[in-house]
Design a protein around this motif. Structure first.
Motif, mmCIF file in Angstrom:
data_model
loop_
_atom_site.group_PDB
_atom_site.id
_atom_site.type_symbol
_atom_site.label_atom_id
_atom_site.label_comp_id
_atom_site.label_asym_id
_atom_site.label_seq_id
_atom_site.Cartn_x
_atom_site.Cartn_y
_atom_site.Cartn_z
ATOM 1 N N SER A 131 52.209 16.887 30.348
ATOM 2 C CA SER A 131 51.883 15.841 31.314
ATOM 3 C C SER A 131 50.682 15.019 30.863
ATOM 4 O O SER A 131 49.697 15.575 30.357
ATOM 5 N N PRO A 132 50.724 13.695 31.055
ATOM 6 C CA PRO A 132 49.531 12.883 30.785
ATOM 7 C C PRO A 132 48.379 13.219 31.730
ATOM 8 O O PRO A 132 47.238 12.812 31.494
ATOM 9 N N LEU A 133 48.683 13.974 32.789
ATOM 10 C CA LEU A 133 47.639 14.420 33.717
ATOM 11 C C LEU A 133 47.132 15.820 33.387
ATOM 12 O O LEU A 133 46.376 16.399 34.172
ATOM 13 N N ALA A 134 47.545 16.380 32.251
ATOM 14 C CA ALA A 134 47.179 17.759 31.933
ATOM 15 C C ALA A 134 45.672 17.994 32.010
ATOM 16 O O ALA A 134 45.222 19.012 32.554
ATOM 17 N N ILE A 135 44.895 17.076 31.486
ATOM 18 C CA ILE A 135 43.438 17.272 31.469
ATOM 19 C C ILE A 135 42.825 17.101 32.863
ATOM 20 O O ILE A 135 42.148 18.004 33.356
ATOM 21 N N PRO A 136 43.037 15.970 33.551
ATOM 22 C CA PRO A 136 42.405 15.843 34.878
ATOM 23 C C PRO A 136 42.890 16.856 35.902
ATOM 24 O O PRO A 136 42.153 17.190 36.836
ATOM 25 N N LEU A 137 44.112 17.363 35.747
ATOM 26 C CA LEU A 137 44.575 18.392 36.676
ATOM 27 C C LEU A 137 43.784 19.691 36.532
ATOM 28 O O LEU A 137 43.663 20.450 37.489
ATOM 29 N N ALA A 138 43.267 19.946 35.350
ATOM 30 C CA ALA A 138 42.663 21.242 35.067
ATOM 31 C C ALA A 138 41.145 21.246 35.009
ATOM 32 O O ALA A 138 40.526 22.298 35.158
ATOM 33 N N LEU A 139 40.520 20.090 34.779
ATOM 34 C CA LEU A 139 39.064 20.073 34.593
ATOM 35 C C LEU A 139 38.315 20.607 35.815
ATOM 36 O O LEU A 139 38.616 20.243 36.950
ATOM 37 N N PRO A 140 37.297 21.458 35.604
ATOM 38 C CA PRO A 140 36.568 22.032 36.743
ATOM 39 C C PRO A 140 35.688 21.047 37.503
ATOM 40 O O PRO A 140 35.299 21.320 38.627
ATOM 41 N N ASN A 141 35.377 19.889 36.897
ATOM 42 C CA ASN A 141 34.529 18.922 37.598
ATOM 43 C C ASN A 141 35.313 17.969 38.490
ATOM 44 O O ASN A 141 34.719 17.143 39.194
ATOM 45 N N LEU A 142 36.656 18.068 38.475
ATOM 46 C CA LEU A 142 37.434 17.089 39.233
ATOM 47 C C LEU A 142 37.397 17.338 40.736
ATOM 48 O O LEU A 142 37.751 16.449 41.512
ATOM 49 N N GLY A 143 36.960 18.515 41.174
ATOM 50 C CA GLY A 143 36.700 18.699 42.600
ATOM 51 C C GLY A 143 35.602 17.764 43.061
ATOM 52 O O GLY A 143 35.764 17.004 44.019
ATOM 53 N N ALA A 144 34.486 17.775 42.319
ATOM 54 C CA ALA A 144 33.390 16.860 42.645
ATOM 55 C C ALA A 144 33.818 15.412 42.472
ATOM 56 O O ALA A 144 33.484 14.540 43.293
ATOM 57 N N GLY A 145 34.571 15.132 41.417
ATOM 58 C CA GLY A 145 34.985 13.757 41.159
ATOM 59 C C GLY A 145 35.900 13.204 42.234
ATOM 60 O O GLY A 145 35.723 12.067 42.699
ATOM 61 N N GLU A 146 36.895 13.990 42.647
ATOM 62 C CA GLU A 146 37.835 13.510 43.664
ATOM 63 C C GLU A 146 37.171 13.407 45.035
ATOM 64 O O GLU A 146 37.491 12.518 45.831
ATOM 65 N N VAL A 147 36.232 14.286 45.323
ATOM 66 C CA VAL A 147 35.491 14.170 46.584
ATOM 67 C C VAL A 147 34.678 12.881 46.589
ATOM 68 O O VAL A 147 34.635 12.150 47.591
ATOM 69 N N ALA A 148 34.033 12.577 45.473
ATOM 70 C CA ALA A 148 33.255 11.337 45.395
ATOM 71 C C ALA A 148 34.149 10.117 45.606
ATOM 72 O O ALA A 148 33.787 9.179 46.337
ATOM 73 N N ILE A 149 35.328 10.126 44.998
ATOM 74 C CA ILE A 149 36.267 9.015 45.181
ATOM 75 C C ILE A 149 36.703 8.928 46.638
ATOM 76 O O ILE A 149 36.728 7.838 47.242
ATOM 77 N N ASP A 150 37.048 10.074 47.219
ATOM 78 C CA ASP A 150 37.561 10.101 48.591
ATOM 79 C C ASP A 150 36.524 9.599 49.594
ATOM 80 O O ASP A 150 36.865 8.924 50.566
#
Length: 409
Positions: A131-150
């Motif tokens: 998947s082209p989303l393989a990296i963002p799906l798994a990165l541990p910082n994306l919880g913080a990143g998606e919360v910031a976006i939301d």
């Protein structure tokens, strides 16, 4: 050490194996019944059970909304917990200055199951099926990143990784950012959804997991003589922090105060705690000094309490040595399992609720602590107690020790 100014905790958000939302989790830990259950994803492994948030990915997707397709499970849990915390604090992201809002969500290992899934695709079908989303799906910082976006939070965003102390580390850093006037609001805590066949097998191989396959709900038993390890869990615990004066200016009384933080490193072993517990003791004493508290002022300890032989022994000795007046002790992992990087955020929120409700939840699956532990463990049922000051311990692989001191406003 001169005491530091406390910061206000104005909002809580929880999504855990105890349920969706702060009220559900509080009810579950007060009921004192373990949530471990068979996990179909682990079928065939020596340890085939875990503590899962009781929501499927489809249910999480519906709650998160239109951006959920690009998120791993940890990010979805983080977004839901953060939304609850912000609502609870009375903030409206549409109205705040997003450049002055920080997001700090600790995460220990990230979305391991996505790494496994994509590795199977690569090995079995070839690179074009990854998947082209393989990296963002798994990165541990994306919880913080998606919360910031939301939330439209454009200030500092961090994802500290101090293993099982990650959530507490995030809260301590949030306190520091507020004190340094780097932000006006901090959305902070921990998130983890790292249950997978590989991670579970890895913890089993190191002897960290309970093997009570015939007694799942009773598998995690912190401070018990017959404890045999923790149960893998997932979840998110998010708190909203702000300066006391800022909360008062908008007419929002704090739910509790984060009055002191202490952090040290054992520098002893990659996974085992230092047997003498001296650096954990230093973290506890620093948190108390920053809060302007004497050890005898501590009414309650929310223990790390992993239900492992080494951790519980070191922590019990630490409490007895520094807090000889025997404050009440609880450990939520008996009910919720061990949510790794999320544990510190979840347990800090539960400590806030103990201060508010003057009620200490029991340690699940415990009738009395091991004879060698001189602890006043709360067992069988919640205890009514006028808790004014409490500490929450978080201890992580790598020798990370973080202690938070919380007080009633």
């Amino acid at each position: 050490m001169t005491p530091r100014a406390p910061v206000a905790i104005t909002g809580l958000g929880l999504i855990t194996p105890g349920g969706e939302g702060t009220a559900a989790t509080w009810e579950a830990v007060c009921a004192g019944t373990g949530t471990a259950a068979p996990d179909p994803a682990l079928t065939g492994l020596p340890v085939d059970f875990s503590c899962r948030v009781p929501l499927t990915d489809d249910e999480l997707d519906r709650r998160v909304g239109r951006r959920s397709w690009r998120m791993g499970r940890p990010a979805k849990l983080a977004v839901l917990a953060a939304r609850e915390a912000v609502r609870d604090a009375g903030h409206r992201p549409a109205d705040w200055d997003g450049a002055r809002v920080a997001t700090l969500l600790g995460c220990g290992i990230g979305c391991v199951d996505k790494w496994e899934e994509q590795a199977r695709r690569l090995d079995g079908r070839g690179p074009e099926f990854v998947s082209p989303l393989a990296i963002p799906l798994a990165l541990p910082n994306l919880g913080a990143g998606e919360v910031a976006i939301d939330l439209g939070a454009r200030g500092v965003s961090l994802a500290p990784a101090t293993a099982c102390a990650s959530g507490a580390t995030a809260l301590a850093l949030a306190r520091d950012l507020l004190a340094a006037d780097v932000c006006d609001v901090a959305v902070a805590g921990g998130v983890e959804a790292g249950i997978s066949r590989l991670s579970t097998t890895g913890f089993w191989r190191m002897g960290a997991l309970s093997g009570r396959t015939a007694e799942l709900a009773g598998a995690s038993r912190p401070f018990a003589a017959d404890r045999d390890g923790f149960v893998m869990a997932e979840g998110a615990g998010v708190l909203v922090l702000e300066r006391v004066a800022d909360a008062a200016a908008r007419g929002r009384p704090p739910r509790a105060l984060l009055a002191g933080c202490g952090a040290t490193t054992d520098a002893h072993h990659p996974t085992a705690p230092s047997p003498d517990g001296r650096e954990a003791e230093a973290a506890l004493r620093t948190a108390l000094a920053e809060a302007g508290l004497d050890p005898h002022d501590v009414d309650h300890v929310n223990a790390h309490g992993t239900s492992t032989a080494l951790n519980d022994a070191v922590e019990a000795e630490l409490v007895s040595r520094v807090l000889p007046h025997r404050p009440s002790v609880t450990a939520a992992k008996g009910v919720l399992g061990h949510a790794l990087g999320a544990a510190g955020g979840i347990e800090a929120a539960l400590t806030v609720l103990t201060l508010e409700h003057r009620r200490v939840p029991p340690i699940a699956n415990l009738t009395a602590p091991a004879p060698e532990f001189d602890l006043d463990c709360v067992v069988k049922a919640p205890r009514r107690q006028d808790v004014r000051a409490a500490v929450s311990h978080s201890l992580g692989f790598g020798g990370h020790n973080v202690v938070l001191a919380l007080t009633r406003p």
